[in-house]
Design an enzyme around this catalytic site. Structure first.
Site, PDB file in Angstrom:
ATOM      1  N   ARG A  27      -4.517   1.713  -1.084  1.00 19.82           N
ATOM      2  CA  ARG A  27      -3.190   1.527  -0.304  1.00 19.82           C
ATOM      3  C   ARG A  27      -2.532   0.178  -0.501  1.00 19.82           C
ATOM      4  NH1 ARG A  27      -4.055   2.192   6.007  1.00 19.82           N
ATOM      5  NH2 ARG A  27      -4.090   4.406   5.644  1.00 19.82           N
ATOM      6  N   SER A  53      -1.998  13.559   5.863  1.00 16.43           N
ATOM      7  CA  SER A  53      -2.160  13.146   7.260  1.00 16.43           C
ATOM      8  C   SER A  53      -1.648  13.973   8.195  1.00 16.43           C
ATOM      9  CB  SER A  53      -1.427  11.818   7.319  1.00 16.43           C
ATOM     10  OG  SER A  53      -2.329  10.796   6.608  1.00 16.43           O
ATOM     11  N   LYS A  57      -3.850   0.178  12.019  1.00 16.44           N
ATOM     12  CA  LYS A  57      -2.700   0.912  12.603  1.00 16.44           C
ATOM     13  C   LYS A  57      -2.949   0.894  14.082  1.00 16.44           C
ATOM     14  CE  LYS A  57      -1.258   3.597   8.585  1.00 16.44           C
ATOM     15  NZ  LYS A  57      -0.769   4.742   8.157  1.00 16.44           N
TER      16      LYS A  57
END
Length: 220
Positions: free
Chosen positions: A50, A119, A149
């Site tokens: 990521r 997701s 997050k």
């Protein structure tokens, strides 16, 4: 789908156990590959790269290096969001979020053997749609407060139990998961725990990955 077919699907999927999210915001350049290697030494079968930056050349070089490393361990590398990066780096698939391209488009670009995850946050209907579209696994979360997050929507354990009873795809869980709190998620039906800080911040990444793998086996 029969119960036997469902069991075969789960047994053959690499999306099981500890799923490392190699988040570039948490790793300096010289830390990335050693951290991933340590997790692979602990038995991690899937690594997601990521990096949301616009440094194309660096991202491609890192993804290529991680793909080669994962393949030496017979593990899979997944690119976050970016199908072109996945294709050009020789990765094994892509993970798609709410604002990314469709599963069908990703399948066209990456081929039928690609591992495509979606997701689903705390939305069961989104998982049903991903299943119909041909995704290979779905991910729900955040189940715990996430340092990566912090604003992510929370998903309750009841959602995971409902998903497990109605979805035949492998289910990954995400959000604040560590080797100390993954057990209830495994018992509720999760196949894999997608983890960034829970592994990357560990004093011993390899041992943390082993512990997480053992916890996730509770539901197998």
């Amino acid at each position: 789908m029969t119960a036997e077919a469902e069991a075969i699907d789960h047994r053959l999927s690499p999306v099981r156990g500890a799923y490392l999210i190699a988040d570039r915001t948490r790793l300096a350049g010289d830390e990335l590959e050693p951290a991933v290697r340590s997790a692979l030494d602990g038995g991690v079968p899937v690594v997601q790269y990521r990096d949301k930056s616009d440094d194309h050349d660096r991202r491609l070089a890192e993804a290529q290096s991680l793909a080669a490393l994962c393949h030496r361990y017979d593990a899979r590398l997944i690119a976050n969001d970016d199908i072109e990066l996945a294709r050009d780096a020789g990765a094994d698939g892509v993970h798609l979020g709410r604002d990314d391209i469709s599963v069908s488009h990703a399948r066209i670009v990456l081929g039928k053997e690609a591992l495509i995850g979606v997701s689903c946050y705390n939305e069961l209907e989104r998982a049903f749609a991903a299943d119909r579209a041909g995704a290979d696994y779905v991910a729900f979360g955040s189940f715990y407060p996430s340092p990566t997050k912090p604003g992510a929507p929370r998903a309750p354990l009841t959602l995971l139990k409902r998903a497990r009873s109605r979805i035949h795809l492998p289910i990954a869980v995400i959000g604040g998961i560590t080797p100390d709190n993954a057990g209830p998620l495994a018992l509720a039906g999760a196949d894999a725990a997608a983890v960034a800080s829970g592994l990357l911040d560990a004093e011993d990444i390899t041992e943390a990955a082993r512990r997480l793998n053992n916890l996730m086996r509770l539901g197998w």
